[in-house]
Design a protein around this motif. Structure first.
Motif, PDB file in Angstrom:
ATOM      1  N   GLY A  13      42.768  52.508  39.542  1.00  0.00           N
ATOM      2  CA  GLY A  13      41.378  52.432  39.980  1.00  0.00           C
ATOM      3  C   GLY A  13      40.465  53.472  39.364  1.00  0.00           C
ATOM      4  O   GLY A  13      39.247  53.401  39.537  1.00  0.00           O
ATOM      5  N   THR A  14      41.021  54.446  38.659  1.00  0.00           N
ATOM      6  CA  THR A  14      40.193  55.487  38.054  1.00  0.00           C
ATOM      7  C   THR A  14      40.249  55.447  36.534  1.00  0.00           C
ATOM      8  O   THR A  14      39.226  55.456  35.864  1.00  0.00           O
ATOM      9  CB  THR A  14      40.628  56.883  38.551  1.00  0.00           C
ATOM     10  OG1 THR A  14      42.025  57.075  38.277  1.00  0.00           O
ATOM     11  CG2 THR A  14      40.384  57.025  40.035  1.00  0.00           C
ATOM     12  N   THR A  16      41.032  53.061  34.400  1.00  0.00           N
ATOM     13  CA  THR A  16      40.376  51.898  33.799  1.00  0.00           C
ATOM     14  C   THR A  16      38.861  51.967  33.939  1.00  0.00           C
ATOM     15  O   THR A  16      38.125  51.566  33.032  1.00  0.00           O
ATOM     16  CB  THR A  16      40.888  50.601  34.442  1.00  0.00           C
ATOM     17  OG1 THR A  16      40.732  50.703  35.866  1.00  0.00           O
ATOM     18  CG2 THR A  16      42.356  50.375  34.131  1.00  0.00           C
ATOM     19  N   THR A  17      38.394  52.519  35.063  1.00  0.00           N
ATOM     20  CA  THR A  17      36.943  52.573  35.302  1.00  0.00           C
ATOM     21  C   THR A  17      36.255  53.542  34.366  1.00  0.00           C
ATOM     22  O   THR A  17      35.244  53.216  33.739  1.00  0.00           O
ATOM     23  CB  THR A  17      36.657  52.944  36.772  1.00  0.00           C
ATOM     24  OG1 THR A  17      37.289  51.980  37.627  1.00  0.00           O
ATOM     25  CG2 THR A  17      35.169  52.950  37.049  1.00  0.00           C
ATOM     26  N   THR A  20      36.208  52.230  30.777  1.00  0.00           N
ATOM     27  CA  THR A  20      35.169  51.216  30.556  1.00  0.00           C
ATOM     28  C   THR A  20      33.801  51.867  30.397  1.00  0.00           C
ATOM     29  O   THR A  20      33.006  51.478  29.520  1.00  0.00           O
ATOM     30  CB  THR A  20      35.146  50.221  31.727  1.00  0.00           C
ATOM     31  OG1 THR A  20      36.415  49.558  31.812  1.00  0.00           O
ATOM     32  CG2 THR A  20      34.048  49.182  31.543  1.00  0.00           C
ATOM     33  N   THR A 154      39.140  44.121  41.278  1.00  0.00           N
ATOM     34  CA  THR A 154      38.031  43.667  40.432  1.00  0.00           C
ATOM     35  C   THR A 154      36.666  44.003  41.033  1.00  0.00           C
ATOM     36  O   THR A 154      35.806  44.582  40.370  1.00  0.00           O
ATOM     37  CB  THR A 154      38.124  42.154  40.183  1.00  0.00           C
ATOM     38  OG1 THR A 154      39.366  41.848  39.539  1.00  0.00           O
ATOM     39  CG2 THR A 154      36.973  41.677  39.313  1.00  0.00           C
ATOM     40  N   ALA A 157      35.986  47.734  40.945  1.00  0.00           N
ATOM     41  CA  ALA A 157      35.740  48.236  39.589  1.00  0.00           C
ATOM     42  C   ALA A 157      34.348  47.874  39.102  1.00  0.00           C
ATOM     43  O   ALA A 157      33.648  48.705  38.501  1.00  0.00           O
ATOM     44  CB  ALA A 157      36.796  47.684  38.636  1.00  0.00           C
ATOM     45  N   ILE A 160      31.575  49.895  41.079  1.00  0.00           N
ATOM     46  CA  ILE A 160      31.505  51.289  40.630  1.00  0.00           C
ATOM     47  C   ILE A 160      30.946  51.375  39.211  1.00  0.00           C
ATOM     48  O   ILE A 160      30.096  52.219  38.905  1.00  0.00           O
ATOM     49  CB  ILE A 160      32.902  51.942  40.680  1.00  0.00           C
ATOM     50  CG1 ILE A 160      33.380  52.060  42.132  1.00  0.00           C
ATOM     51  CG2 ILE A 160      32.882  53.316  40.023  1.00  0.00           C
ATOM     52  CD1 ILE A 160      32.523  52.923  43.015  1.00  0.00           C
ATOM     53  N   GLY A 161      31.418  50.500  38.327  1.00  0.00           N
ATOM     54  CA  GLY A 161      30.957  50.530  36.942  1.00  0.00           C
ATOM     55  C   GLY A 161      29.468  50.263  36.820  1.00  0.00           C
ATOM     56  O   GLY A 161      28.753  50.976  36.112  1.00  0.00           O
TER      57      GLY A 161
END
Length: 206
Positions: A13-14, A16-17, A20, A154, A157, A160-161
């Motif tokens: 959860g961190t 990958t975020t 990106t 999903t 993410a 947050i993104g």
């Protein structure tokens, strides 16, 4: 052993975020017109407030297109988690027996010229006025996988993104500290990161 699942959750959860977001900023620096378009949208929605609240993110279609395009070109996990066929299948002339481990190359699908026009170009406009989404219903864009085994994080993410990127471009002007930092070479790993660190000067907007 008890902590392992929690470490996986926090790691997935961190890592990958932020990966990106790093790719998004990199692409925006390489495409100043896109950066300007996104900043104009953010400042229109922000209206001089200290930050853009989460409730206003849905009013930013260009932001959503930028994030989709980032995930198309830079899926954090380019090879999705392995699947296993549960029965014998014939697909495109190939016999796939039950029990075969299947690897999905989301990176290659997202750059397939038979699906995407100018697939190597960063063009968020391709996602404006189109229903194509990354939640597993459109198989040409599956950075989070699809079906029952799609990524359970999903929605988290994306929320947050979008929130982070909207407020970064709203509050700061970004410039590259050196030309080498715009080298987009990828580094192998469970998540695909930049091979070379990005060096950015962030100047608060007045």
């Amino acid at each position: 052993m008890f902590l392992a699942p929690f470490k996986n959750i926090f790691g997935a959860g961190t890592d990958t975020t932020f990966t990106t977001l790093e790719w998004a900023i990199s692409e925006l620096l390489r495409n100043p017109r896109t950066m300007k378009e996104l900043q104009q949208e953010a400042r229109k929605i922000g209206r001089g407030r200290s930050m853009i609240p989460e409730d206003d993110i849905d009013k930013m279609p260009y932001l959503k297109a930028v994030l989709k395009e980032t995930l198309r070109l830079h899926a954090p996990a380019p090879l999705l988690l392995p699947r296993e066929s549960t029965k014998d299948v014939k697909l495109l002339g190939y016999d796939i027996p039950s029990g075969t481990q299947v690897m999905i190359n989301a990176w290659a699908i997202a750059r397939d010229p038979s699906i995407w026009e100018d697939p190597e170009e960063f063009s968020p406009e391709r996602f404006l006025n189109t229903p194509t989404d990354y939640r597993g219903l459109h198989f040409e864009l599956i950075p989070f996988g699809a079906g029952r085994r799609g990524c359970p994080g999903t929605s988290f993410a994306i929320a947050i993104g979008e929130f982070a990127l909207a407020n970064l471009v709203y509050k700061f002007e970004f410039t590259s500290a050196d030309e080498d930092s715009l080298d987009m070479t990828e580094r192998d790993g469970m998540t695909v990161k930049r091979k070379y660190p990005i060096h950015v000067i962030a100047t608060p907007c007045e």
